[in-house]
Design a protein around this motif. Structure first.
Motif, mmCIF file in Angstrom:
data_model
loop_
_atom_site.group_PDB
_atom_site.id
_atom_site.type_symbol
_atom_site.label_atom_id
_atom_site.label_comp_id
_atom_site.label_asym_id
_atom_site.label_seq_id
_atom_site.Cartn_x
_atom_site.Cartn_y
_atom_site.Cartn_z
ATOM 1 N N LEU A 72 15.705 -44.565 39.769
ATOM 2 C CA LEU A 72 15.167 -43.434 39.666
ATOM 3 C C LEU A 72 16.025 -42.122 40.466
ATOM 4 O O LEU A 72 15.764 -41.839 41.864
ATOM 5 N N GLN A 73 16.648 -41.634 39.545
ATOM 6 C CA GLN A 73 17.669 -40.547 40.226
ATOM 7 C C GLN A 73 16.445 -39.150 40.056
ATOM 8 O O GLN A 73 15.840 -38.961 39.191
ATOM 9 N N ALA A 110 14.345 -48.140 26.446
ATOM 10 C CA ALA A 110 13.272 -46.876 25.901
ATOM 11 C C ALA A 110 12.047 -46.824 27.014
ATOM 12 O O ALA A 110 12.733 -46.750 28.382
ATOM 13 N N THR A 111 13.055 -44.423 27.161
ATOM 14 C CA THR A 111 12.122 -43.911 28.859
ATOM 15 C C THR A 111 11.203 -43.494 28.332
ATOM 16 O O THR A 111 10.790 -42.945 27.355
ATOM 17 N N TYR A 112 10.385 -42.915 29.710
ATOM 18 C CA TYR A 112 9.806 -42.095 29.705
ATOM 19 C C TYR A 112 8.712 -41.447 30.711
ATOM 20 O O TYR A 112 9.245 -42.257 32.233
ATOM 21 N N TYR A 113 8.216 -40.278 30.635
ATOM 22 C CA TYR A 113 8.196 -39.733 31.967
ATOM 23 C C TYR A 113 6.573 -38.543 32.033
ATOM 24 O O TYR A 113 6.543 -38.561 31.034
ATOM 25 N N THR A 115 15.229 -39.141 36.367
ATOM 26 C CA THR A 115 16.105 -39.837 35.511
ATOM 27 C C THR A 115 15.258 -41.310 35.373
ATOM 28 O O THR A 115 16.329 -41.896 36.934
ATOM 29 N N ILE A 116 14.667 -42.041 35.001
ATOM 30 C CA ILE A 116 14.730 -43.595 35.229
ATOM 31 C C ILE A 116 16.408 -44.275 34.609
ATOM 32 O O ILE A 116 16.372 -43.968 33.433
ATOM 33 N N SER A 117 16.379 -45.127 35.144
ATOM 34 C CA SER A 117 17.415 -46.486 34.936
ATOM 35 C C SER A 117 17.402 -48.065 35.308
ATOM 36 O O SER A 117 16.370 -47.760 35.920
ATOM 37 N N ARG A 118 18.258 -48.670 34.945
ATOM 38 C CA ARG A 118 17.959 -49.911 35.076
ATOM 39 C C ARG A 118 19.440 -50.806 35.073
ATOM 40 O O ARG A 118 20.298 -50.238 34.059
#
Length: 121
Positions: A79-80, A55-58, A67-70
């Motif tokens: 963090l793109q 789940a992502t939040y902005y 865009t956040i990813s891991r």
């Protein structure tokens, strides 16, 4: 104990892109919610993005551009940042918290030292 080290900041022209990385030491990285915050000169630190499992939040200011990813195997969060604007200029901080994400950086268990992002017009 978790240590967070950010990298990838720099100087970029408006409209450009950067990819920030946050390398985490310690165990159980996948159990942490990872967040990104930023602080511009003279302003308070503000929430940018967070990721809990998938789940992502902005923040509204970056939605659609960042865009956040891991990568749990690499113990790294990313963090793109695309379509950068001068108002994105700030020190960007990575943070980690066990449990639900928060938009308040002081609720996070660990915070990195930050990386400078400067966007020229």
């Amino acid at each position: 104990q978790v240590q967070l080290v950010e990298s990838g900041g720099g100087l970029v022209q408006a409209g450009g892109t950067l990819r920030l990385s946050c390398a985490a030491s310690g165990r159980a990285f996948s159990a942490y919610t990872m967040g990104w915050f930023r602080q511009a000169p003279g302003k308070e630190r503000e929430f940018v993005a967070a990721i809990r499992f998938s789940a992502t939040y902005y923040a509204d200011a970056v939605k659609g551009r960042f865009t956040i990813s891991r990568d749990n195997a690499q113990n790294t969060a990313y963090l793109q940042m695309n379509s950068l604007k001068p108002e994105d200029t700030a020190i960007y901080y990575c943070a980690a918290i066990i449990g639900q994400y928060s938009r308040s950086w002081d609720r996070y268990d660990y915070v990195g030292q930050g990386t400078q992002v400067t966007v020229s017009s």
